[in-house]
Scaffold this motif. Structure first.
Motif, PDB file in Angstrom:
ATOM      1  N   LEU A 121      48.152  30.801  45.719  1.00 34.27           N
ATOM      2  CA  LEU A 121      47.285  31.457  46.697  1.00 34.27           C
ATOM      3  C   LEU A 121      47.200  32.969  46.468  1.00 34.27           C
ATOM      4  O   LEU A 121      46.135  33.563  46.652  1.00 34.27           O
ATOM      5  CB  LEU A 121      47.767  31.160  48.114  1.00 34.27           C
ATOM      6  CG  LEU A 121      47.522  29.740  48.610  1.00 34.27           C
ATOM      7  CD1 LEU A 121      48.196  29.511  49.958  1.00 34.27           C
ATOM      8  CD2 LEU A 121      46.031  29.459  48.701  1.00 34.27           C
ATOM      9  N   THR A 122      48.296  33.578  46.058  1.00 36.14           N
ATOM     10  CA  THR A 122      48.267  35.016  45.752  1.00 36.14           C
ATOM     11  C   THR A 122      47.322  35.295  44.596  1.00 36.14           C
ATOM     12  O   THR A 122      46.499  36.222  44.660  1.00 36.14           O
ATOM     13  CB  THR A 122      49.684  35.533  45.426  1.00 36.14           C
ATOM     14  OG1 THR A 122      50.526  35.308  46.563  1.00 36.14           O
ATOM     15  CG2 THR A 122      49.665  37.010  45.084  1.00 36.14           C
ATOM     16  N   LEU A 123      47.418  34.482  43.541  1.00 37.85           N
ATOM     17  CA  LEU A 123      46.512  34.662  42.400  1.00 37.85           C
ATOM     18  C   LEU A 123      45.060  34.423  42.797  1.00 37.85           C
ATOM     19  O   LEU A 123      44.162  35.176  42.378  1.00 37.85           O
ATOM     20  CB  LEU A 123      46.918  33.738  41.254  1.00 37.85           C
ATOM     21  CG  LEU A 123      48.225  34.098  40.561  1.00 37.85           C
ATOM     22  CD1 LEU A 123      48.618  33.015  39.558  1.00 37.85           C
ATOM     23  CD2 LEU A 123      48.120  35.459  39.875  1.00 37.85           C
ATOM     24  N   VAL A 124      44.805  33.410  43.612  1.00 35.45           N
ATOM     25  CA  VAL A 124      43.434  33.134  44.069  1.00 35.45           C
ATOM     26  C   VAL A 124      42.892  34.308  44.855  1.00 35.45           C
ATOM     27  O   VAL A 124      41.732  34.740  44.658  1.00 35.45           O
ATOM     28  CB  VAL A 124      43.396  31.827  44.907  1.00 35.45           C
ATOM     29  CG1 VAL A 124      42.091  31.692  45.672  1.00 35.45           C
ATOM     30  CG2 VAL A 124      43.612  30.618  44.020  1.00 35.45           C
ATOM     31  N   ILE A 125      43.675  34.858  45.754  1.00 35.46           N
ATOM     32  CA  ILE A 125      43.242  36.000  46.563  1.00 35.46           C
ATOM     33  C   ILE A 125      42.909  37.193  45.667  1.00 35.46           C
ATOM     34  O   ILE A 125      41.866  37.845  45.836  1.00 35.46           O
ATOM     35  CB  ILE A 125      44.306  36.370  47.612  1.00 35.46           C
ATOM     36  CG1 ILE A 125      44.360  35.292  48.697  1.00 35.46           C
ATOM     37  CG2 ILE A 125      44.068  37.749  48.208  1.00 35.46           C
ATOM     38  CD1 ILE A 125      45.547  35.401  49.625  1.00 35.46           C
ATOM     39  N   TRP A 126      43.781  37.506  44.715  1.00 33.83           N
ATOM     40  CA  TRP A 126      43.568  38.675  43.857  1.00 33.83           C
ATOM     41  C   TRP A 126      42.421  38.463  42.874  1.00 33.83           C
ATOM     42  O   TRP A 126      41.665  39.385  42.594  1.00 33.83           O
ATOM     43  CB  TRP A 126      44.856  39.064  43.159  1.00 33.83           C
ATOM     44  CG  TRP A 126      45.694  39.918  44.062  1.00 33.83           C
ATOM     45  CD1 TRP A 126      46.428  39.509  45.126  1.00 33.83           C
ATOM     46  CD2 TRP A 126      45.827  41.334  43.998  1.00 33.83           C
ATOM     47  NE1 TRP A 126      47.021  40.590  45.735  1.00 33.83           N
ATOM     48  CE2 TRP A 126      46.686  41.717  45.052  1.00 33.83           C
ATOM     49  CE3 TRP A 126      45.340  42.307  43.152  1.00 33.83           C
ATOM     50  CZ2 TRP A 126      47.029  43.039  45.286  1.00 33.83           C
ATOM     51  CZ3 TRP A 126      45.699  43.626  43.379  1.00 33.83           C
ATOM     52  CH2 TRP A 126      46.521  43.993  44.445  1.00 33.83           C
ATOM     53  N   ILE A 127      42.283  37.264  42.355  1.00 36.04           N
ATOM     54  CA  ILE A 127      41.156  36.991  41.440  1.00 36.04           C
ATOM     55  C   ILE A 127      39.841  37.028  42.210  1.00 36.04           C
ATOM     56  O   ILE A 127      38.851  37.593  41.727  1.00 36.04           O
ATOM     57  CB  ILE A 127      41.378  35.645  40.710  1.00 36.04           C
ATOM     58  CG1 ILE A 127      42.548  35.776  39.733  1.00 36.04           C
ATOM     59  CG2 ILE A 127      40.123  35.192  39.999  1.00 36.04           C
ATOM     60  CD1 ILE A 127      43.029  34.471  39.152  1.00 36.04           C
ATOM     61  N   ALA A 128      39.821  36.442  43.403  1.00 33.05           N
ATOM     62  CA  ALA A 128      38.611  36.479  44.221  1.00 33.05           C
ATOM     63  C   ALA A 128      38.254  37.913  44.619  1.00 33.05           C
ATOM     64  O   ALA A 128      37.092  38.307  44.596  1.00 33.05           O
ATOM     65  CB  ALA A 128      38.786  35.620  45.470  1.00 33.05           C
ATOM     66  N   GLY A 129      39.276  38.707  44.942  1.00 35.85           N
ATOM     67  CA  GLY A 129      39.037  40.109  45.289  1.00 35.85           C
ATOM     68  C   GLY A 129      38.487  40.892  44.123  1.00 35.85           C
ATOM     69  O   GLY A 129      37.588  41.732  44.285  1.00 35.85           O
ATOM     70  N   ALA A 130      38.993  40.634  42.925  1.00 37.70           N
ATOM     71  CA  ALA A 130      38.500  41.324  41.736  1.00 37.70           C
ATOM     72  C   ALA A 130      37.064  40.901  41.430  1.00 37.70           C
ATOM     73  O   ALA A 130      36.253  41.712  40.979  1.00 37.70           O
ATOM     74  CB  ALA A 130      39.404  41.041  40.539  1.00 37.70           C
ATOM     75  N   ALA A 131      36.747  39.638  41.671  1.00 39.00           N
ATOM     76  CA  ALA A 131      35.394  39.142  41.404  1.00 39.00           C
ATOM     77  C   ALA A 131      34.373  39.740  42.362  1.00 39.00           C
ATOM     78  O   ALA A 131      33.204  39.904  42.019  1.00 39.00           O
ATOM     79  CB  ALA A 131      35.373  37.614  41.502  1.00 39.00           C
ATOM     80  N   LEU A 132      34.805  40.082  43.568  1.00 36.90           N
ATOM     81  CA  LEU A 132      33.899  40.660  44.562  1.00 36.90           C
ATOM     82  C   LEU A 132      33.606  42.134  44.319  1.00 36.90           C
ATOM     83  O   LEU A 132      32.672  42.678  44.904  1.00 36.90           O
ATOM     84  CB  LEU A 132      34.476  40.469  45.974  1.00 36.90           C
ATOM     85  CG  LEU A 132      34.516  39.034  46.488  1.00 36.90           C
ATOM     86  CD1 LEU A 132      35.229  38.975  47.833  1.00 36.90           C
ATOM     87  CD2 LEU A 132      33.132  38.452  46.597  1.00 36.90           C
ATOM     88  N   GLN A 133      34.396  42.778  43.501  1.00 34.97           N
ATOM     89  CA  GLN A 133      34.190  44.224  43.271  1.00 34.97           C
ATOM     90  C   GLN A 133      33.122  44.490  42.283  1.00 34.97           C
ATOM     91  O   GLN A 133      32.760  44.107  41.374  1.00 34.97           O
ATOM     92  CB  GLN A 133      35.486  44.886  42.820  1.00 34.97           C
ATOM     93  CG  GLN A 133      36.458  44.976  43.932  1.00 34.97           C
ATOM     94  CD  GLN A 133      37.733  45.725  43.529  1.00 34.97           C
ATOM     95  OE1 GLN A 133      37.886  46.208  42.426  1.00 34.97           O
ATOM     96  NE2 GLN A 133      38.657  45.815  44.451  1.00 34.97           N
TER      97      GLN A 133
END
Length: 133
Positions: A121-133
């Motif tokens: 879940l931590t990786l999903v959150i950070w990857i999703a956050g990076a994709a939104l930038q």
């Protein structure tokens, strides 16, 4: 035996950590406590960021610069993992409080699932956050 010398026992007075074998449920309990402590530090960082936002653009840029550095991002990544891991550990304890999943093999699987879930879940959150930038 004389009345002045008490009987000596060969047993330890109380068991200590070195007596026990470290098992996954014990390890996750220890990590749960550590992540709870780490959340205090993360909450202070969040409060610092909010105070900086309210203080004006110059101070906010300074705090954002620190939190956006490699070290700041590493700390925020660790805070995210601690938050998710602590939440999943809390859910695991809640299920136990309801009287479920106490069997040894199930509790061990649940401990491993807590660790795997928190990392995922931590990786999903950070990857999703990076994709939104």
């Amino acid at each position: 035996m004389s009345a002045s010398s008490p009987a000596k026992s060969e047993r330890p007075l109380s068991p200590h950590l070195q007596v026990y074998k470290l098992i996954p449920t014990m390890a996750m309990s220890i990590v749960h406590r550590i992540t709870g402590g780490a959340l205090y530090v993360g909450t202070l960082l969040f409060a610092w960021w909010l105070i900086a936002a309210a203080s004006g653009p110059d101070y906010f840029a300074t705090v954002n610069g620190f939190l956006g550095s490699w070290f700041g991002l590493l700390v925020l990544f660790g805070f995210t993992w601690a938050l998710i891991h602590h939440m999943l550990g809390g859910l695991r304890h809640f299920v136990w409080d309801l009287g479920y999943l106490f069997e040894k093999h199930t509790a061990t699987k649940l401990a491993w699932a807590t660790l795997a879930g928190s990392i995922t879940l931590t990786l999903v959150i950070w990857i999703a956050g990076a994709a939104l930038q």
